[in-house]
Design an enzyme around this catalytic site. Structure first.
Site, PDB file in Angstrom:
ATOM      1  N   ASN A 110      93.737  61.888  45.210  1.00 28.49           N
ATOM      2  CA  ASN A 110      92.610  60.978  45.393  1.00 28.49           C
ATOM      3  C   ASN A 110      91.932  60.535  44.104  1.00 28.49           C
ATOM      4  O   ASN A 110      90.863  59.933  44.139  1.00 28.49           O
ATOM      5  CB  ASN A 110      91.582  61.614  46.336  1.00 28.49           C
ATOM      6  CG  ASN A 110      92.029  61.522  47.784  1.00 28.49           C
ATOM      7  OD1 ASN A 110      92.771  60.605  48.144  1.00 28.49           O
ATOM      8  ND2 ASN A 110      91.618  62.473  48.604  1.00 28.49           N
ATOM      9  N   ASN A 133      93.081  64.440  52.578  1.00 33.16           N
ATOM     10  CA  ASN A 133      91.690  64.371  53.031  1.00 33.16           C
ATOM     11  C   ASN A 133      91.274  63.038  53.642  1.00 33.16           C
ATOM     12  O   ASN A 133      90.214  62.503  53.314  1.00 33.16           O
ATOM     13  CB  ASN A 133      90.749  64.781  51.890  1.00 33.16           C
ATOM     14  CG  ASN A 133      90.829  66.280  51.673  1.00 33.16           C
ATOM     15  OD1 ASN A 133      90.971  67.039  52.635  1.00 33.16           O
ATOM     16  ND2 ASN A 133      90.755  66.716  50.439  1.00 33.16           N
ATOM     17  N   SER A 244      94.224  73.543  45.134  1.00 33.54           N
ATOM     18  CA  SER A 244      93.773  72.246  45.650  1.00 33.54           C
ATOM     19  C   SER A 244      94.701  71.758  46.776  1.00 33.54           C
ATOM     20  O   SER A 244      95.860  72.184  46.879  1.00 33.54           O
ATOM     21  CB  SER A 244      93.748  71.210  44.532  1.00 33.54           C
ATOM     22  OG  SER A 244      95.054  70.711  44.305  1.00 33.54           O
ATOM     23  N   THR A 245      94.165  70.874  47.583  1.00 33.95           N
ATOM     24  CA  THR A 245      94.952  70.285  48.663  1.00 33.95           C
ATOM     25  C   THR A 245      96.221  69.641  48.105  1.00 33.95           C
ATOM     26  O   THR A 245      97.297  69.746  48.680  1.00 33.95           O
ATOM     27  CB  THR A 245      94.122  69.200  49.380  1.00 33.95           C
ATOM     28  OG1 THR A 245      92.884  69.781  49.781  1.00 33.95           O
ATOM     29  CG2 THR A 245      94.843  68.660  50.598  1.00 33.95           C
ATOM     30  N   GLY A 246      96.067  68.974  46.963  1.00 33.16           N
ATOM     31  CA  GLY A 246      97.213  68.283  46.372  1.00 33.16           C
ATOM     32  C   GLY A 246      98.361  69.243  46.052  1.00 33.16           C
ATOM     33  O   GLY A 246      99.526  68.935  46.312  1.00 33.16           O
ATOM     34  N   TYR A 278      85.625  60.027  40.366  1.00 34.29           N
ATOM     35  CA  TYR A 278      86.377  61.228  40.739  1.00 34.29           C
ATOM     36  C   TYR A 278      87.385  60.911  41.850  1.00 34.29           C
ATOM     37  O   TYR A 278      88.525  61.356  41.808  1.00 34.29           O
ATOM     38  CB  TYR A 278      85.395  62.321  41.189  1.00 34.29           C
ATOM     39  CG  TYR A 278      86.090  63.598  41.550  1.00 34.29           C
ATOM     40  CD1 TYR A 278      86.748  64.348  40.568  1.00 34.29           C
ATOM     41  CD2 TYR A 278      86.120  64.069  42.859  1.00 34.29           C
ATOM     42  CE1 TYR A 278      87.416  65.511  40.887  1.00 34.29           C
ATOM     43  CE2 TYR A 278      86.780  65.234  43.184  1.00 34.29           C
ATOM     44  CZ  TYR A 278      87.433  65.950  42.191  1.00 34.29           C
ATOM     45  OH  TYR A 278      88.100  67.103  42.517  1.00 34.29           O
ATOM     46  N   HIS A 279      86.954  60.135  42.837  1.00 31.60           N
ATOM     47  CA  HIS A 279      87.849  59.689  43.908  1.00 31.60           C
ATOM     48  C   HIS A 279      88.004  58.174  43.826  1.00 31.60           C
ATOM     49  O   HIS A 279      87.041  57.486  43.528  1.00 31.60           O
ATOM     50  CB  HIS A 279      87.268  60.023  45.285  1.00 31.60           C
ATOM     51  CG  HIS A 279      87.510  61.436  45.702  1.00 31.60           C
ATOM     52  ND1 HIS A 279      86.907  61.987  46.799  1.00 31.60           N
ATOM     53  CD2 HIS A 279      88.292  62.423  45.181  1.00 31.60           C
ATOM     54  CE1 HIS A 279      87.301  63.245  46.927  1.00 31.60           C
ATOM     55  NE2 HIS A 279      88.138  63.541  45.970  1.00 31.60           N
ATOM     56  N   HIS A 299      88.159  74.799  42.542  1.00 32.04           N
ATOM     57  CA  HIS A 299      89.426  74.499  41.876  1.00 32.04           C
ATOM     58  C   HIS A 299      89.303  74.441  40.364  1.00 32.04           C
ATOM     59  O   HIS A 299      88.243  74.202  39.826  1.00 32.04           O
ATOM     60  CB  HIS A 299      89.949  73.119  42.299  1.00 32.04           C
ATOM     61  CG  HIS A 299      90.002  72.887  43.762  1.00 32.04           C
ATOM     62  ND1 HIS A 299      90.387  73.852  44.658  1.00 32.04           N
ATOM     63  CD2 HIS A 299      89.734  71.788  44.493  1.00 32.04           C
ATOM     64  CE1 HIS A 299      90.353  73.337  45.870  1.00 32.04           C
ATOM     65  NE2 HIS A 299      89.947  72.090  45.805  1.00 32.04           N
TER      66      HIS A 299
HETATM   67  O1  CDP Z   1      90.533  69.079  49.039  1.00 32.18           O
HETATM   68  P1  CDP Z   1      90.514  68.824  47.561  1.00 32.18           P
HETATM   69  O2  CDP Z   1      89.155  68.945  46.943  1.00 32.18           O
HETATM   70  O3  CDP Z   1      91.522  69.677  46.877  1.00 32.18           O
HETATM   71  O4  CDP Z   1      91.081  67.309  47.347  1.00 32.18           O
HETATM   72  P2  CDP Z   1      90.520  65.815  47.093  1.00 32.18           P
HETATM   73  O5  CDP Z   1      89.384  65.790  46.147  1.00 32.18           O
HETATM   74  O6  CDP Z   1      90.367  65.104  48.376  1.00 32.18           O
HETATM   75  O7  CDP Z   1      91.779  65.162  46.347  1.00 32.18           O
HETATM   76  C1  CDP Z   1      93.104  65.341  46.797  1.00 32.18           C
HETATM   77  C2  CDP Z   1      93.931  65.913  45.671  1.00 32.18           C
HETATM   78  O8  CDP Z   1      94.062  64.960  44.615  1.00 32.18           O
HETATM   79  C3  CDP Z   1      93.286  67.128  45.018  1.00 32.18           C
HETATM   80  O9  CDP Z   1      93.582  68.296  45.745  1.00 32.18           O
HETATM   81  C4  CDP Z   1      93.884  67.112  43.635  1.00 32.18           C
HETATM   82  O10 CDP Z   1      95.157  67.743  43.635  1.00 32.18           O
HETATM   83  C5  CDP Z   1      94.063  65.616  43.350  1.00 32.18           C
HETATM   84  N1  CDP Z   1      92.964  65.046  42.530  1.00 32.18           N
HETATM   85  C6  CDP Z   1      93.146  64.918  41.151  1.00 32.18           C
HETATM   86  O11 CDP Z   1      94.178  65.338  40.617  1.00 32.18           O
HETATM   87  N2  CDP Z   1      92.157  64.339  40.397  1.00 32.18           N
HETATM   88  C7  CDP Z   1      91.019  63.897  40.949  1.00 32.18           C
HETATM   89  N3  CDP Z   1      90.099  63.297  40.180  1.00 32.18           N
HETATM   90  C8  CDP Z   1      90.813  64.042  42.334  1.00 32.18           C
HETATM   91  C9  CDP Z   1      91.805  64.624  43.099  1.00 32.18           C
END
Ligand code: CDP
Length: 325
Positions: A110, A133, A244-246, A278-279, A299
């Site tokens: 994301n 997510n 992390s989810t990723g 960030y997203h 994370h």
């Molecule tokens: O659930 P989680 O917080 O792990 O995930 P998220 O923020 O929804 O984003 C999905 C995945 O994208 C994350 O688990 C990370 O592996 C990756 N990500 C990243 O590499 N850099 C970011 N700025 C945001 C997310």
């Protein structure tokens, strides 16, 4: 030693904030990349020593019926959540994707680096697409595509839908569920925290009621694999409270895919000297702000990124950062 092992021991640890680190990242990403089947097999074998990747994909109704899975675990020693009633009939009867193998998969994180990347058609052109997510597609199709085979759904996301309190909230949620393409798996990680129990029940109730209506969604819940997965990642030098989810999706994709192409994995506040959110779907006023809010609690995404670069160099995954050609 094999390429995969050599690659693992190579030291490389900094974030691409400094000019030299940025130049090194560019050098890694610009080098010609080709898929290394042997290294990918080896990585898969290594993973299997820690866990069965199919347990990451989903439990089946049999797992609940036979009592193989009675509880969701938070971690090795901490608290447990009982499997809620109603789960049984929402689970697939057979293991999903059991005999399926895909040549090329897209794994979509994301990160804000996806904005204006024009990677959508490349992402969609692979045989299998995984997203994280309940990622927003509407309005970002050019950058992230639309095709979806699996999308993860942290139960707390229902807070965005006012915890599905009213009919209108439910309708909004149902509408978003239908925004993804024809049929996909909604993968719900249930091993996070106590509060998840309430959110999970709300979610299960919703699907119980709307099962006939939302036909394009197959729910999936991973088995009790988190502790073993954490051990696996700790053995790779990625030691964090919760992976992390990723990365979990990378584990899943390893079981199903040859080439894994990763987009939107870039946990840094700047790209090419410009601030990024960030997203990718964060509002413009969040760009550059509170960047670490999203992951610092659980994370260590920069540590994960170091490992992803190693996988990239080993030809096991291809990292796509920045604009797609
Ligand atoms: O659930 P989680 O917080 O792990 O995930 P998220 O923020 O929804 O984003 C999905 C995945 O994208 C994350 O688990 C990370 O592996 C990756 N990500 C990243 O590499 N850099 C970011 N700025 C945001 C997310």
């Amino acid at each position: 030693p094999s390429f995969y092992h050599e690659c693992r021991s190579e030291g490389e640890d900094d974030e691409p904030e400094s000019d030299s680190a940025k130049a090194r990242l560019d050098a890694i990403l610009n080098r010609k990349w080709s898929f290394n089947q042997e290294a990918a097999e080896e990585a898969r074998k290594d993973m299997r020593q820690y866990f069965n990747p199919y347990d990451v994909i989903t439990m089946t109704s049999d797992d609940v019926a036979t009592g193989r899975l009675r509880r969701f675990y938070l971690s090795k020693k901490l608290s447990v959540n009982l499997v809620p009633p109603g789960l049984h009939r929402l689970l697939p009867k057979k293991l999903l994707f059991r005999n399926q193998h895909y040549k090329k998969c897209s794994l979509v994180g994301n990160s804000g680096v996806l904005r204006n990347s024009s990677c959508g058609s490349q992402i969609d052109s692979s045989d299998f697409v995984v997203r994280c997510n309940f990622a927003t597609l509407k309005g970002y199709e050019k950058d992230v595509g639309t095709h979806t085979d699996v999308v993860t759904f942290n139960p707390s996301i229902i807070e965005k839908y006012n915890k599905l309190s009213t009919k209108a909230d439910g309708a909004r949620f149902a509408g978003d569920l239908k925004n993804y393409r024809e049929r996909y798996v909604l993968w719900v990680p249930v091993f996070n925290r106590q509060y998840v129990t309430v959110a999970l029940r709300t979610l299960l109730d919703f699907f119980d009621k709307h099962l006939g209506f939302i036909k394009n969604v197959q729910l999936a819940f991973p088995g009790n694999v988190l502790p073993d997965i954490s051990d696996y990642w700790a053995s790779k030098g990625v030691d964090e409270e919760r992976i992390s989810t990723g990365l979990l999706m990378y584990n899943m994709a390893s079981a199903l895919c040859d080439e894994i192409h990763m987009y939107g994995f870039y946990p840094f506040p700047e790209f090419n000297g410009k601030p990024i959110p960030y997203h990718y779907d964060h509002a413009p006023d969040r760009v550059g702000k509170k960047f670490d809010y999203g992951y610092k609690r659980f994370h260590e995404l920069p540590d994960e990124f170091v490992y992803l670069k190693k996988l990239h160099r080993a030809g096991i995954v291809k990292l796509h950062v920045g604009e797609c050609p």
